[in-house]
Structure formats: C-alpha cells, structure tokens
Motif scaffolding. Structure first.
Motif, PDB file in Angstrom:
ATOM      1  N   PRO A  73       0.818  -1.221   0.000  1.00  0.00           N
ATOM      2  CA  PRO A  73       0.000   0.000   0.000  1.00  0.00           C
ATOM      3  C   PRO A  73       0.852   1.271   0.000  1.00  0.00           C
ATOM      4  O   PRO A  73       2.005   1.268   0.435  1.00  0.00           O
ATOM      5  CB  PRO A  73      -0.807  -0.111   1.295  1.00  0.00           C
ATOM      6  N   GLY A  74       0.262   2.352  -0.470  1.00  0.00           N
ATOM      7  CA  GLY A  74       0.973   3.624  -0.585  1.00  0.00           C
ATOM      8  C   GLY A  74       1.433   4.207   0.733  1.00  0.00           C
ATOM      9  O   GLY A  74       2.386   4.974   0.765  1.00  0.00           O
ATOM     10  N   ASP A  75       0.791   3.857   1.853  1.00  0.00           N
ATOM     11  CA  ASP A  75       1.211   4.412   3.136  1.00  0.00           C
ATOM     12  C   ASP A  75       2.367   3.629   3.759  1.00  0.00           C
ATOM     13  O   ASP A  75       2.911   4.026   4.774  1.00  0.00           O
ATOM     14  CB  ASP A  75       0.034   4.481   4.110  1.00  0.00           C
ATOM     15  N   ALA A  76       2.781   2.517   3.144  1.00  0.00           N
ATOM     16  CA  ALA A  76       3.917   1.735   3.637  1.00  0.00           C
ATOM     17  C   ALA A  76       5.213   2.468   3.306  1.00  0.00           C
ATOM     18  O   ALA A  76       5.272   3.236   2.345  1.00  0.00           O
ATOM     19  CB  ALA A  76       3.919   0.355   2.996  1.00  0.00           C
ATOM     20  N   PRO A  79      10.896   1.062   1.216  1.00  0.00           N
ATOM     21  CA  PRO A  79      11.436  -0.290   1.019  1.00  0.00           C
ATOM     22  C   PRO A  79      10.354  -1.367   1.001  1.00  0.00           C
ATOM     23  O   PRO A  79      10.457  -2.333   0.248  1.00  0.00           O
ATOM     24  CB  PRO A  79      12.375  -0.484   2.210  1.00  0.00           C
ATOM     25  N   ALA A  80       9.309  -1.204   1.782  1.00  0.00           N
ATOM     26  CA  ALA A  80       8.233  -2.198   1.798  1.00  0.00           C
ATOM     27  C   ALA A  80       7.447  -2.174   0.491  1.00  0.00           C
ATOM     28  O   ALA A  80       6.959  -3.207   0.039  1.00  0.00           O
ATOM     29  CB  ALA A  80       7.304  -1.949   2.980  1.00  0.00           C
ATOM     30  N   ARG A  81       7.330  -1.009  -0.124  1.00  0.00           N
ATOM     31  CA  ARG A  81       6.596  -0.912  -1.393  1.00  0.00           C
ATOM     32  C   ARG A  81       7.366  -1.565  -2.533  1.00  0.00           C
ATOM     33  O   ARG A  81       6.790  -1.936  -3.537  1.00  0.00           O
ATOM     34  CB  ARG A  81       6.310   0.543  -1.727  1.00  0.00           C
ATOM     35  N   GLN A  82       8.682  -1.671  -2.408  1.00  0.00           N
ATOM     36  CA  GLN A  82       9.514  -2.216  -3.478  1.00  0.00           C
ATOM     37  C   GLN A  82      10.198  -3.512  -3.052  1.00  0.00           C
ATOM     38  O   GLN A  82      11.304  -3.813  -3.489  1.00  0.00           O
ATOM     39  CB  GLN A  82      10.552  -1.170  -3.910  1.00  0.00           C
ATOM     40  N   TRP A  83       9.566  -4.306  -2.201  1.00  0.00           N
ATOM     41  CA  TRP A  83      10.208  -5.509  -1.677  1.00  0.00           C
ATOM     42  C   TRP A  83      10.602  -6.518  -2.750  1.00  0.00           C
ATOM     43  O   TRP A  83      11.616  -7.190  -2.591  1.00  0.00           O
ATOM     44  CB  TRP A  83       9.359  -6.162  -0.585  1.00  0.00           C
TER      45      TRP A  83
END
Length: 176
Positions: A73-76, A79-83
C-alpha cells in the motif's frame, strides 16, 4: 542573391523566432488545432484516438509496465513498497559476496535469485520496480538469465555436477 531566396524557399517556411513565435505549449496546441481545422482533420488526440494507430508527434508521458505499481500500500515505507526488487537484489548481492568463498555456491545463488525474480514477476500482480518491460518479456529474460547462470554454475570445474557434452565442447573451444 536570387539563389539564396530559392534555397530558402526549398527548405520550407521559416520558423518564427520573434514575438510571433508560440510562447507556450498552449499556443503550440492552438496552432495545431487551427491547422487541423483547416485540413479538415481532428483538432486533438482524443478525437483521433479511435481512427489511427500512428504515434503522436510529441510524447508527453511513458506508460508504466504492466504490474509496475506498488507491491505494498501507498502508506507503507518505500522499502516495503519495493520488496520484490529488493529481495532479488539482496539475493544477487549475497551471491556475489558468496563467490569470494565458494564460486559454485555464489553463482548458484545469483542464478536462483534471478529465477525467483522471474517467478515473482509471473505470479504477483504488482511487483514495483521489478517490472521493467511487459510481463512476458520480463519473465523470459529473468528465467533465461537465471537458468543459464545456474546451468553454468553446475557445469563449473572441478568436479562438475552436470555434464552436457556439446556445451562442454563449446566452452572448451571458446576458452582455448
């Protein structure tokens, strides 16, 4: 002097450079709309979209690859958005560092990381920056590179795990 006039006429109309030159993209769009109206064609791309497959003269944006959206999600945090790309890059980096201790184990890690990237690209609907081209092209590229690297790692000397005679001959012929 007459030759200069003829040469200028053959090159086409002069481009205005003074106060009569279009000052902004809006002015250029208005000029294109006027020209289209005179020619009897559509005034903008929305009218033209259904009738032609030609590319526009001016590219305004590039399309994101299929599946190139955020992997979280966008609020992450970023780094979590591109894991997915981070996981593949971490695997490749681990493999590169591992080659210092054991060549075969390191190159196997690199090849398997690329194969994992191909599987992620195939099965995950969104993979962030791991998506570079179309899904098909990305999967084929990751699988081909990962497969070749893994195969060559298993054929590495001494004591190869896999022996493929014609590939062995090709390697010996090129290395001679």
């Amino acid at each position: 002097m007459a030759q200069d006039d003829t040469a200028a006429g053959e090159r086409g109309p002069a481009v205005p450079t003074g106060p009569e030159a279009p000052a902004a993209p809006e002015a250029a769009a208005a000029d294109r709309a006027e020209q289209a109206e005179r020619d009897g064609g559509p005034a903008d791309a929305s009218e033209h979209a259904g009738r032609s497959r030609r590319f526009p003269l001016i590219t305004e944006d590039t399309a994101r690859p299929e599946g190139g959206g955020r992997a979280a999600p966008g609020d992450a945090p970023a780094p979590a958005r591109q894991w997915p790309i981070l996981a593949v890059a971490a695997g490749v980096l681990t493999g590169l560092l591992l080659t210092l201790a054991s060549f075969r184990a390191g190159t196997l890690t690199i090849g398997l990381s690329l194969l994992a990237g191909g599987l992620l690209r195939w099965f995950r609907p969104t993979v962030g920056m791991l998506a570079v081209r179309s899904r098909f092209t990305d999967v084929v590229t990751y699988a081909l590179l990962g497969g070749v690297i893994t195969l060559l790692a298993m054929m590495a000397q001494p004591d190869p795990w896999v022996t493929i005679p014609f590939l062995d001959d090709i390697v010996h012929f090129t290395v001679r």
